[in-house]
Motif scaffolding. Structure first.
Motif, short mmCIF file in Angstrom:
data_model
loop_
_atom_site.label_atom_id
_atom_site.label_comp_id
_atom_site.label_asym_id
_atom_site.label_seq_id
_atom_site.Cartn_x
_atom_site.Cartn_y
_atom_site.Cartn_z
N SER A 136 0.82 -1.21 0.00
CA SER A 136 0.00 0.00 0.00
C SER A 136 0.86 1.27 0.00
O SER A 136 0.36 2.36 -0.24
CB SER A 136 -0.94 0.01 1.20
N GLU A 180 3.31 8.43 -11.60
CA GLU A 180 3.17 9.17 -10.35
C GLU A 180 4.03 8.54 -9.25
O GLU A 180 4.61 9.26 -8.41
CB GLU A 180 1.70 9.28 -9.92
N GLN A 214 3.09 9.03 3.11
CA GLN A 214 1.67 9.37 2.97
C GLN A 214 1.32 9.68 1.52
O GLN A 214 0.29 9.25 1.02
CB GLN A 214 1.28 10.55 3.87
N ARG A 215 2.19 10.42 0.84
CA ARG A 215 1.94 10.70 -0.58
C ARG A 215 1.94 9.40 -1.39
O ARG A 215 1.10 9.22 -2.28
CB ARG A 215 2.98 11.67 -1.14
N ARG A 266 1.09 6.43 -0.34
CA ARG A 266 -0.20 5.77 -0.07
C ARG A 266 -1.30 6.38 -0.94
O ARG A 266 -2.13 5.67 -1.50
CB ARG A 266 -0.58 5.90 1.40
N ASP A 267 -1.30 7.71 -1.03
CA ASP A 267 -2.30 8.39 -1.86
C ASP A 267 -2.16 7.99 -3.33
O ASP A 267 -3.14 7.69 -4.00
CB ASP A 267 -2.17 9.91 -1.73
N TRP A 268 -0.91 7.98 -3.84
CA TRP A 268 -0.69 7.61 -5.25
C TRP A 268 -1.11 6.16 -5.50
O TRP A 268 -1.69 5.86 -6.54
CB TRP A 268 0.78 7.78 -5.63
N ALA A 304 -3.38 4.43 -3.88
CA ALA A 304 -4.85 4.36 -3.86
C ALA A 304 -5.44 4.88 -5.16
O ALA A 304 -6.38 4.30 -5.70
CB ALA A 304 -5.38 5.15 -2.67
N ILE A 305 -4.89 5.96 -5.68
CA ILE A 305 -5.38 6.53 -6.93
C ILE A 305 -5.09 5.61 -8.11
O ILE A 305 -5.92 5.41 -8.98
CB ILE A 305 -4.75 7.92 -7.17
#
Length: 159
Positions: free
Chosen positions: A41, A52, A89-90, A92-94, A96-97
């Motif tokens: 993740s 990304e 954290q970034r 994780r965001d990437w 998820a996207i």
């Protein structure tokens, strides 16, 4: 003497430079995920298929190289770890996207803006061997870059 670390603009690398950078980044990402026990993740196996994630990991790698340079101030590694917390954290965001997962991948979905043609359907693909996929990805990327270079130089000679 090795050249000093420098930002990598993945859009502008020659085929030869891209091959070297892919190999080095892959080596470092493997070290990073194992050293810090990062789950998929945060750093998924197919990160290389998602620009990304490539850009984020490449920047993190450059920052790490600078922080651990022997001529760097002794507190630089602490700064890297602080920034690494933000980068996780970034990442994780990437992830998820992008929709990439441990054993399957799909291209990152793109939002279609008004007036653009509809996006192609995006399907998950199961990938059984991550290393084999990475090697094929790099081979394809290098071939595309060589083709672009040949085309560019061919046009330059005819003008």
């Amino acid at each position: 003497m090795a050249e000093p670390p420098h930002p990598i603009n993945w859009n502008l690398l020659s085929a030869d430079d891209a091959e070297a950078e892919w190999i080095e980044l892959n080596r470092w990402v493997n070290w990073l995920r194992r050293t810090y026990g990062l789950p998929a993740s945060v750093v998924p196996p197919f990160w290389h298929r998602h620009p990304e994630l490539v850009w984020e990991l490449s920047a993190l790698h450059l920052h790490w190289l600078g922080a651990y340079d022997p001529d760097q101030h002794g507190s630089a590694p602490l700064g890297w770890h602080r920034d690494f917390a933000d980068a996780r954290q970034r990442l994780r965001d990437w992830v998820a996207i992008s929709g990439t997962r441990l054993q399957r991948d799909r291209p990152t979905r793109q939002t279609v803006w008004p007036g653009e043609p509809p996006a192609d359907a995006v399907d998950d693909v199961v990938i059984g061997d991550r290393d084999e996929d990475f090697v094929q990805f790099v081979v394809d990327d290098i071939a595309r870059r060589r083709e672009d270079e040949t085309s560019f130089y061919s046009r330059a000679r005819t003008t």
